[in-house]
Write an enzyme that holds these catalytic residues in place. Sequence first.
Site, PDB file in Angstrom:
ATOM      1  CE  LYS A   1       0.175  -4.691   2.738  1.00  0.00           C
ATOM      2  NZ  LYS A   1       0.037  -6.141   2.454  1.00  0.00           N
TER       3      LYS A   1
ATOM      4  CB  THR B   1      -1.056   0.125   1.202  1.00  0.00           C
ATOM      5  OG1 THR B   1      -1.406   1.253   1.410  1.00  0.00           O
ATOM      6  CG2 THR B   1      -0.208  -0.558   2.492  1.00  0.00           C
TER       7      THR B   1
ATOM      8  CD  GLU C   1      -3.564   3.159   4.030  1.00  0.00           C
ATOM      9  OE1 GLU C   1      -3.372   3.251   5.448  1.00  0.00           O
ATOM     10  OE2 GLU C   1      -4.387   3.145   3.608  1.00  0.00           O
TER      11      GLU C   1
ATOM     12  CE1 TYR D   1      -3.187  -2.830   5.585  1.00  0.00           C
ATOM     13  CE2 TYR D   1      -3.251  -0.606   4.966  1.00  0.00           C
ATOM     14  CZ  TYR D   1      -3.425  -1.908   4.614  1.00  0.00           C
ATOM     15  OH  TYR D   1      -3.427  -2.172   3.356  1.00  0.00           O
TER      16      TYR D   1
HETATM   17  P1  NAD Z   1      -9.454  -7.552   1.967  1.00  0.00           P
HETATM   18  O1  NAD Z   1      -9.623  -7.456   3.373  1.00  0.00           O
HETATM   19  O2  NAD Z   1     -10.754  -7.336   1.116  1.00  0.00           O
HETATM   20  O3  NAD Z   1      -9.050  -9.194   1.842  1.00  0.00           O
HETATM   21  C1  NAD Z   1      -8.026  -9.761   2.281  1.00  0.00           C
HETATM   22  C2  NAD Z   1      -8.131 -11.222   2.113  1.00  0.00           C
HETATM   23  O4  NAD Z   1      -7.159 -12.072   2.943  1.00  0.00           O
HETATM   24  C3  NAD Z   1      -9.479 -12.030   2.757  1.00  0.00           C
HETATM   25  O5  NAD Z   1      -9.994 -12.728   1.601  1.00  0.00           O
HETATM   26  C4  NAD Z   1      -9.004 -12.828   3.808  1.00  0.00           C
HETATM   27  O6  NAD Z   1      -9.661 -13.903   4.220  1.00  0.00           O
HETATM   28  C5  NAD Z   1      -7.509 -13.069   3.636  1.00  0.00           C
HETATM   29  N1  NAD Z   1      -6.750 -13.386   4.770  1.00  0.00           N
HETATM   30  C6  NAD Z   1      -6.857 -12.537   5.793  1.00  0.00           C
HETATM   31  N2  NAD Z   1      -5.861 -13.105   6.426  1.00  0.00           N
HETATM   32  C7  NAD Z   1      -5.399 -14.247   6.351  1.00  0.00           C
HETATM   33  C8  NAD Z   1      -4.566 -15.332   6.745  1.00  0.00           C
HETATM   34  N3  NAD Z   1      -4.229 -15.031   7.953  1.00  0.00           N
HETATM   35  N4  NAD Z   1      -4.363 -16.182   5.965  1.00  0.00           N
HETATM   36  C9  NAD Z   1      -4.802 -16.606   4.841  1.00  0.00           C
HETATM   37  N5  NAD Z   1      -5.864 -15.577   4.175  1.00  0.00           N
HETATM   38  C10 NAD Z   1      -6.041 -14.275   4.902  1.00  0.00           C
HETATM   39  O7  NAD Z   1      -8.110  -6.775   1.477  1.00  0.00           O
HETATM   40  P2  NAD Z   1      -7.866  -6.247   0.085  1.00  0.00           P
HETATM   41  O8  NAD Z   1      -8.440  -4.763   0.289  1.00  0.00           O
HETATM   42  O9  NAD Z   1      -8.454  -6.864  -1.236  1.00  0.00           O
HETATM   43  O10 NAD Z   1      -6.407  -5.964   0.093  1.00  0.00           O
HETATM   44  C11 NAD Z   1      -5.607  -6.930  -0.539  1.00  0.00           C
HETATM   45  C12 NAD Z   1      -4.064  -6.577  -0.369  1.00  0.00           C
HETATM   46  O11 NAD Z   1      -3.881  -5.394  -1.334  1.00  0.00           O
HETATM   47  C13 NAD Z   1      -3.806  -6.452   1.270  1.00  0.00           C
HETATM   48  O12 NAD Z   1      -2.428  -6.790   1.167  1.00  0.00           O
HETATM   49  C14 NAD Z   1      -3.665  -4.851   1.290  1.00  0.00           C
HETATM   50  O13 NAD Z   1      -2.801  -4.423   1.916  1.00  0.00           O
HETATM   51  C15 NAD Z   1      -3.349  -4.538  -0.247  1.00  0.00           C
HETATM   52  N6  NAD Z   1      -3.807  -3.091  -0.462  1.00  0.00           N
HETATM   53  C16 NAD Z   1      -5.070  -2.837  -0.499  1.00  0.00           C
HETATM   54  C17 NAD Z   1      -5.692  -1.426  -0.903  1.00  0.00           C
HETATM   55  C18 NAD Z   1      -7.142  -1.178  -0.742  1.00  0.00           C
HETATM   56  O14 NAD Z   1      -7.365  -0.128  -1.023  1.00  0.00           O
HETATM   57  N7  NAD Z   1      -7.953  -1.894  -0.191  1.00  0.00           N
HETATM   58  C19 NAD Z   1      -4.659  -0.616  -1.554  1.00  0.00           C
HETATM   59  C20 NAD Z   1      -3.391  -0.910  -1.648  1.00  0.00           C
HETATM   60  C21 NAD Z   1      -2.962  -2.163  -1.342  1.00  0.00           C
HETATM   61  P1  TYD Z   2     -10.736   3.659   4.230  1.00  0.00           P
HETATM   62  O1  TYD Z   2     -11.757   3.235   3.274  1.00  0.00           O
HETATM   63  O2  TYD Z   2     -11.015   3.079   5.660  1.00  0.00           O
HETATM   64  O3  TYD Z   2      -9.401   3.645   3.762  1.00  0.00           O
HETATM   65  P2  TYD Z   2      -8.107   4.162   4.491  1.00  0.00           P
HETATM   66  O4  TYD Z   2      -7.901   4.531   5.776  1.00  0.00           O
HETATM   67  O5  TYD Z   2      -6.952   3.206   4.209  1.00  0.00           O
HETATM   68  O6  TYD Z   2      -7.618   5.424   3.387  1.00  0.00           O
HETATM   69  O7  TYD Z   2     -11.066   5.253   4.520  1.00  0.00           O
HETATM   70  C1  TYD Z   2     -10.885   6.174   3.465  1.00  0.00           C
HETATM   71  C2  TYD Z   2     -11.071   7.783   4.268  1.00  0.00           C
HETATM   72  O8  TYD Z   2     -12.427   7.868   4.577  1.00  0.00           O
HETATM   73  C3  TYD Z   2      -9.992   7.832   5.250  1.00  0.00           C
HETATM   74  O9  TYD Z   2      -9.632   9.098   5.471  1.00  0.00           O
HETATM   75  C4  TYD Z   2     -10.875   7.475   6.524  1.00  0.00           C
HETATM   76  C5  TYD Z   2     -12.233   8.114   5.993  1.00  0.00           C
HETATM   77  N1  TYD Z   2     -13.423   7.193   6.553  1.00  0.00           N
HETATM   78  C6  TYD Z   2     -14.531   8.377   6.940  1.00  0.00           C
HETATM   79  O10 TYD Z   2     -14.558   9.459   6.959  1.00  0.00           O
HETATM   80  N2  TYD Z   2     -15.869   7.539   7.339  1.00  0.00           N
HETATM   81  C7  TYD Z   2     -15.999   6.181   7.334  1.00  0.00           C
HETATM   82  O11 TYD Z   2     -16.786   5.645   7.763  1.00  0.00           O
HETATM   83  C8  TYD Z   2     -14.718   5.392   6.909  1.00  0.00           C
HETATM   84  C9  TYD Z   2     -14.571   3.921   6.917  1.00  0.00           C
HETATM   85  C10 TYD Z   2     -13.423   6.254   6.460  1.00  0.00           C
END
Ligand code: NAD
Ligand code: TYD
Length: 356
Positions: free
Chosen positions: A166, A137, A139, A162
Amino acid sequence: MKKNILITGGAGFIGSHVVRLFVNKYPEYTIVNLDKLTYAGNLENLKDIDKKPNYIFEKADICDSKAIDELFDKYQFSGVIHLAAESHVDRSISDPMAFINTNIIGTVNLLNAARKTWLTTNNEQRTTNNLFYHISTDEVYGSLSEEGMFVEETSYDPRSPYSASKASSDHLVRAYHHTYKMPVVISNCSNNYGPNQFPEKLIPLAINNIKNNKAVPVYGKGENIRDWLFVEDHANAIDLIFHNGIVGETYNIGGNNEWKNIDLIYQLCKEMDLQLGREKGTSEKLITFVKDRAGHDLRYAIDSSKIQKELGWKPSLQFEEGLRKTVEWYLKNDVWLTNIVSGDYEKYYDKQYVKR
Ligand code: NAD
Ligand code: TYD
């Protein structure tokens, strides 16, 4: 021989889009989706491809090193795309340990298993055939003020449990590259949005609340800024990096699409009114300013010129179109949304698969 590719976290939000893309695009690979199915993992996300001959699901926990070693022995993976993680900042504030376990220890278990498997193959194969691709990420870079953007050389400065977990896993992946010559690649992406995202993250949470006429919580004054990327554009970037990325390199991925939270919520409210056939301004009335998140990072913005120049990637969707598609998907997939918040998808899993 068919290549076995391991995708971890494939039942989650981004992972399910990556699994679908790889299963459909690469019949020459067998895609093994390893997932623990936490609250965030949902096999319904993959029901359109789960009968394909080149798809296998394995329920396992990456924190269980024995189970991971057994799966590497069984499949002799020639590539790993590691997405499994605890992914929600708010949960990391209330329960950091789950993040330390999965995001750090789980990643090291995978690195160890890959190392053991790949050490038995010769060097040439190791660099041309085997790749450990860690999905991370933006972040990890910390928080920006109004100016500037994260580049690949930006120093790490994670500020939530978090992002610290990461960052730690990114460092470990790089350490395995430098110490053991493990062929690795890392990408750091901005906030994703789109179908299948668990409704605890801002966009799906707001959609679900607006649909149900519930308050839409905006943290603080809503002035924090995020860069948003449609999830399929991230999946396409992952495909490009997995196949063409240079071993040992890092690639930033972003949408060049910064939004103040409050402006994004106004835009979403307009789209919801339109698609729900509600009078203009109805959804906005649900906006509720609430206590700010502890240590809330002000701004993330990512410079993705490296992947654009070197690998020819660019985001395909304008935000307005992506948001319209996302709202359409959530309103159409009402059952998915209701099940995921009630936990009923676990019953679906029990019916579809015999537990190991
Ligand atoms: P998510 O929470 O939707 O999915 C995570 C998946 O991992 C789930 O299917 C869960 O069951 C599985 N999981 C969790 N713990 C586990 C364990 N101990 N063993 C096996 N499986 C496990 O997450 P996401 O939003 O799809 O993110 C996926 C990846 O991308 C993560 O590594 C996250 O850090 C990274 N990422 C996410 C975002 C975002 O905006 N969502 C942005 C940049 C990077
Ligand atoms: P989020 O979707 O949790 O992603 P991240 O914290 O990883 O960026 O949140 C996106 C932005 O929205 C973040 O600045 C926190 C804010 N936020 C709210 O204002 N209200 C909410 O209920 C949530 C979940 C997030």
